[in-house]
Design a protein around this motif. Sequence first.
Motif, mmCIF file in Angstrom:
data_model
loop_
_atom_site.group_PDB
_atom_site.id
_atom_site.type_symbol
_atom_site.label_atom_id
_atom_site.label_comp_id
_atom_site.label_asym_id
_atom_site.label_seq_id
_atom_site.Cartn_x
_atom_site.Cartn_y
_atom_site.Cartn_z
ATOM 1 N N UNK A 27 35.204 52.242 32.837
ATOM 2 C CA UNK A 27 36.365 52.860 32.205
ATOM 3 C C UNK A 27 37.652 52.097 32.456
ATOM 4 N N UNK A 28 37.695 51.280 33.502
ATOM 5 C CA UNK A 28 38.924 50.566 33.827
ATOM 6 C C UNK A 28 38.620 49.129 34.241
ATOM 7 N N UNK A 29 38.216 48.279 33.307
ATOM 8 C CA UNK A 29 37.903 46.901 33.686
ATOM 9 C C UNK A 29 39.115 46.140 34.209
ATOM 10 N N UNK A 30 40.322 46.590 33.866
ATOM 11 C CA UNK A 30 41.521 45.923 34.365
ATOM 12 C C UNK A 30 41.671 46.066 35.877
ATOM 13 N N UNK A 31 41.002 47.048 36.471
ATOM 14 C CA UNK A 31 41.041 47.218 37.921
ATOM 15 C C UNK A 31 39.987 46.329 38.578
ATOM 16 N N UNK A 32 38.816 46.216 37.973
ATOM 17 C CA UNK A 32 37.725 45.449 38.563
ATOM 18 C C UNK A 32 38.011 43.950 38.538
ATOM 19 N N UNK A 33 38.654 43.457 37.496
ATOM 20 C CA UNK A 33 38.905 42.014 37.386
ATOM 21 C C UNK A 33 39.741 41.485 38.550
ATOM 22 N N UNK A 34 40.880 42.088 38.879
ATOM 23 C CA UNK A 34 41.646 41.563 40.020
ATOM 24 C C UNK A 34 40.883 41.655 41.336
ATOM 25 N N UNK A 35 40.078 42.697 41.494
ATOM 26 C CA UNK A 35 39.304 42.848 42.719
ATOM 27 C C UNK A 35 38.321 41.686 42.861
ATOM 28 N N UNK A 36 37.635 41.333 41.785
ATOM 29 C CA UNK A 36 36.687 40.215 41.843
ATOM 30 C C UNK A 36 37.410 38.909 42.127
ATOM 31 N N UNK A 37 38.585 38.740 41.565
ATOM 32 C CA UNK A 37 39.357 37.525 41.816
ATOM 33 C C UNK A 37 39.765 37.451 43.292
ATOM 34 N N UNK A 38 40.169 38.570 43.868
ATOM 35 C CA UNK A 38 40.534 38.592 45.286
ATOM 36 C C UNK A 38 39.321 38.324 46.164
ATOM 37 N N UNK A 39 38.182 38.841 45.758
ATOM 38 C CA UNK A 39 36.948 38.618 46.505
ATOM 39 C C UNK A 39 36.600 37.127 46.512
ATOM 40 N N UNK A 40 36.717 36.475 45.356
ATOM 41 C CA UNK A 40 36.448 35.034 45.288
ATOM 42 C C UNK A 40 37.452 34.253 46.134
ATOM 43 N N UNK A 41 38.703 34.667 46.129
ATOM 44 C CA UNK A 41 39.729 33.991 46.928
ATOM 45 C C UNK A 41 39.419 34.110 48.419
ATOM 46 N N UNK A 42 38.968 35.282 48.851
ATOM 47 C CA UNK A 42 38.604 35.464 50.255
ATOM 48 C C UNK A 42 37.412 34.589 50.621
ATOM 49 N N UNK A 43 36.415 34.512 49.748
ATOM 50 C CA UNK A 43 35.258 33.657 50.013
ATOM 51 C C UNK A 43 35.681 32.196 50.154
ATOM 52 N N UNK A 44 36.594 31.736 49.285
ATOM 53 C CA UNK A 44 37.092 30.359 49.381
ATOM 54 C C UNK A 44 37.839 30.150 50.693
ATOM 55 N N UNK A 45 38.636 31.116 51.097
ATOM 56 C CA UNK A 45 39.409 30.998 52.336
ATOM 57 C C UNK A 45 38.481 30.914 53.546
ATOM 58 N N UNK A 46 37.405 31.677 53.539
ATOM 59 C CA UNK A 46 36.453 31.639 54.654
ATOM 60 C C UNK A 46 35.774 30.270 54.707
ATOM 61 N N UNK A 47 35.377 29.733 53.547
ATOM 62 C CA UNK A 47 34.776 28.386 53.523
ATOM 63 C C UNK A 47 35.772 27.347 54.023
#
Length: 100
Positions: A27-47
């Motif tokens: 119902x709210x894909x605009x909320x999920x998109x930023x969350x996935x982007x933040x998740x990818x950013x955190x994964x990059x930061x950990x690497x």
Amino acid sequence: MTSVAPDSHDQFNEGTAEPPPLPTDETAPHIARPYRALERELERAVRDRVDVNLRVTAAVNAMRDGGCSWADIARLLGTAPQTAHKKYSKPRLPRAPKDA
């Protein structure tokens, strides 16, 4: 004084016992998109952190092999010599017991 009450269109009907459903990915894909982007950013930061830790450890080992003191290394790391030694010193083999 300003009112903090929500507008009438934001309130759920007084006759219903349940508030409106919370948004989900469907119902709210605009909320999920930023969350996935933040998740990818955190994964990059950990690497990146792992890579940096390996580079720092290699540099400390090279400095020690080159004869630098723990005080010199600690100054560059921004820490105390004892802390640098504890974190980066190579493990030593246990000593053989002395026979008397």
